[in-house]
Write a protein that holds these residues in place. Structure first.
Motif, PDB file in Angstrom:
ATOM      1  N   GLU A 298     107.354  65.605   3.421  1.00 55.75           N
ATOM      2  CA  GLU A 298     108.415  65.605   2.508  1.00 55.75           C
ATOM      3  C   GLU A 298     109.618  66.406   3.284  1.00 55.75           C
ATOM      4  N   TYR A 299     110.714  65.787   3.167  1.00 56.84           N
ATOM      5  CA  TYR A 299     111.866  66.380   3.924  1.00 56.84           C
ATOM      6  C   TYR A 299     113.025  66.659   2.807  1.00 56.84           C
ATOM      7  N   GLU A 300     113.602  67.993   2.963  1.00 56.42           N
ATOM      8  CA  GLU A 300     114.562  68.410   1.939  1.00 56.42           C
ATOM      9  C   GLU A 300     115.934  68.131   2.569  1.00 56.42           C
ATOM     10  N   ILE A 301     116.711  67.564   1.716  1.00 59.46           N
ATOM     11  CA  ILE A 301     118.195  67.312   2.358  1.00 59.46           C
ATOM     12  C   ILE A 301     119.145  68.004   1.500  1.00 59.46           C
ATOM     13  N   LYS A 302     120.003  68.786   1.972  1.00 60.58           N
ATOM     14  CA  LYS A 302     120.956  69.631   1.256  1.00 60.58           C
ATOM     15  C   LYS A 302     122.387  69.445   1.804  1.00 60.58           C
ATOM     16  N   GLY A 303     123.243  69.655   0.736  1.00 58.37           N
ATOM     17  CA  GLY A 303     124.732  69.679   1.182  1.00 58.37           C
ATOM     18  C   GLY A 303     125.399  68.775   0.243  1.00 58.37           C
ATOM     19  N   GLU A 304     126.862  68.494   0.845  1.00 52.69           N
ATOM     20  CA  GLU A 304     127.620  67.452   0.303  1.00 52.69           C
ATOM     21  C   GLU A 304     128.027  66.660   1.213  1.00 52.69           C
ATOM     22  N   ALA A 305     127.177  65.189   1.037  1.00 53.77           N
ATOM     23  CA  ALA A 305     127.270  64.390   2.259  1.00 53.77           C
ATOM     24  C   ALA A 305     127.126  62.802   1.776  1.00 53.77           C
ATOM     25  N   GLU A 306     127.435  62.046   2.653  1.00 53.85           N
ATOM     26  CA  GLU A 306     126.978  60.376   2.551  1.00 53.85           C
ATOM     27  C   GLU A 306     126.004  60.121   3.728  1.00 53.85           C
ATOM     28  N   PHE A 307     125.027  59.744   3.758  1.00 53.80           N
ATOM     29  CA  PHE A 307     124.247  59.360   4.746  1.00 53.80           C
ATOM     30  C   PHE A 307     123.542  57.724   4.555  1.00 53.80           C
ATOM     31  N   ILE A 308     123.186  57.465   5.635  1.00 56.44           N
ATOM     32  CA  ILE A 308     122.347  56.129   5.575  1.00 56.44           C
ATOM     33  C   ILE A 308     120.872  56.417   6.067  1.00 56.44           C
ATOM     34  N   LEU A 309     119.820  56.298   5.326  1.00 62.86           N
ATOM     35  CA  LEU A 309     118.616  56.395   5.699  1.00 62.86           C
ATOM     36  C   LEU A 309     117.918  54.855   6.245  1.00 62.86           C
ATOM     37  N   VAL A 310     117.439  54.921   7.291  1.00 64.99           N
ATOM     38  CA  VAL A 310     117.257  53.616   7.758  1.00 64.99           C
ATOM     39  C   VAL A 310     115.708  53.402   8.304  1.00 64.99           C
ATOM     40  N   ASP A 311     114.991  52.190   8.120  1.00 62.59           N
ATOM     41  CA  ASP A 311     113.611  52.069   8.914  1.00 62.59           C
ATOM     42  C   ASP A 311     113.378  50.654   9.096  1.00 62.59           C
TER      43      ASP A 311
END
Ligand code: ZN
Length: 311
Positions: A298-311
């Motif tokens: 499991e990966y925790e992502i913190k912040g104020e952001a927009e991102f694309i998760l791709v696979d």
């Protein structure tokens, strides 16, 4: 294992702008950066920017006898079109396999910014046959039968292989595509480079792999899930890749998959990514990309952001 940051590969093209350097943290001596390749497996192999393999190509992450095309089957790019891109088409898997022994190219764009009145060309505006297309390429009137679409920030375009397309000026996109080198140009606005040369066209190849039907495939991010401090949207699901847009104001967690590496492309803001089994965090900002290891952690992502998760 922690996520792994990748070094962007900036690329010059005569139609490029300067925003990838000034707004997307891409470092380059080039005066114009048309594209930044955020993940590139084989056309030019990306280099690792963090962790124990820093400075090595991403092939250093492969296990014994593993095929890079299976593990990283995608290219991820930013494209900054200050001027229009050529009208082009990419081959299907069948065509590329038969002629070049590689996969074809389906690609998808997420529009990060578009000037008022910005447009792109996407397929045909009415049914055409191959003779007419050939004639219009020769006499320079192809654009009059293309489907011209107005583009707004956050639009999504799935460009299936075989679809004639061209990004117009004033558009900045994040692009996900199959890892294939093939682009067939059919019209380049009679532009010349600094040596007075026009870029090569590939009319016969383009005509052979072009889809002549007219269709529409513009969409918007589709809400998938929301929670305290995050929203998730579907960007695209197709046979070659899946991508999701995350907008976070606090934190969100994602899981890896044991099948393939996943990618995270930061399109706005700043955040950190951490494998919950580890102490170390990976800071990422707008214009940066990391690979999420191939495991069920499991990966925790913190912040104020927009991102694309791709696979
Ligand atoms: Zn393309």
């Amino acid at each position: 294992m922690n996520p792994i940051k990748i070094v962007p590969l900036p690329k010059y093209c005569l139609w490029g702008g300067t925003r990838l350097k000034t707004e997307y943290n891409i470092t380059s001596d080039l005066d114009r950066v048309a594209e930044a390749w955020m993940l590139s497996p084989t056309v030019e192999t990306s280099v690792i920017a963090s962790g124990e393999h820093q400075g090595e190509p991403i092939t250093a992450l492969l296990e014994e006898n593993e095929d890079i095309n299976e593990v990283f089957p995608l290219m991820v790019k930013f494209i900054d079109a200050a001027k229009p891109l050529s009208v082009q088409v990419h081959p299907s898997d069948d065509f590329a396999q038969a002629n070049y022994g590689t996969c074809g190219k389906t690609e998808c764009w997420y529009v990060l910014d578009a000037e008022p009145g910005a447009y792109l060309y996407y397929g045909f505006s009415r049914p055409v046959n191959r003779e007419e297309v050939k004639e219009r390429i020769e006499n320079g009137t192809l654009i009059s039968v293309l489907n011209k679409i107005e583009v707004k920030k956050n639009d999504i375009f799935l460009i299936e292989s075989g679809t004639l397309h061209a990004i117009g000026p004033g558009i900045l996109v994040a692009e996900i595509q199959q890892n294939s080198p093939w682009t067939f140009r059919v019209f380049d606005y009679q532009r010349v480079d600094k040596d007075g040369k026009q870029r090569e066209l590939h009319v016969n190849e383009a005509l052979a792999c072009m889809n002549l039907s007219c269709f529409q495939a513009q969409s918007r991010p589709e809400p998938l899930k929301a929670g305290d401090g995050y929203q998730i949207f579907t960007m695209v699901k197709c046979s070659y890749f899946n991508a999701y847009i995350y907008r976070i104001t606090k934190s969100v967690s994602i899981t890896g998959t044991s099948k393939k590496w996943r990618g995270i492309l930061v399109t706005d803001g700043e955040m950190t990514v951490r494998n919950t089994k580890e102490e170390e965090v990976l800071p990422l900002k707008k214009g940066e990309f990391c690979l999420v290891p191939r495991n069920d952690d499991e990966y925790e992502i913190k912040g104020e952001a927009e991102f694309i998760l791709v696979d």
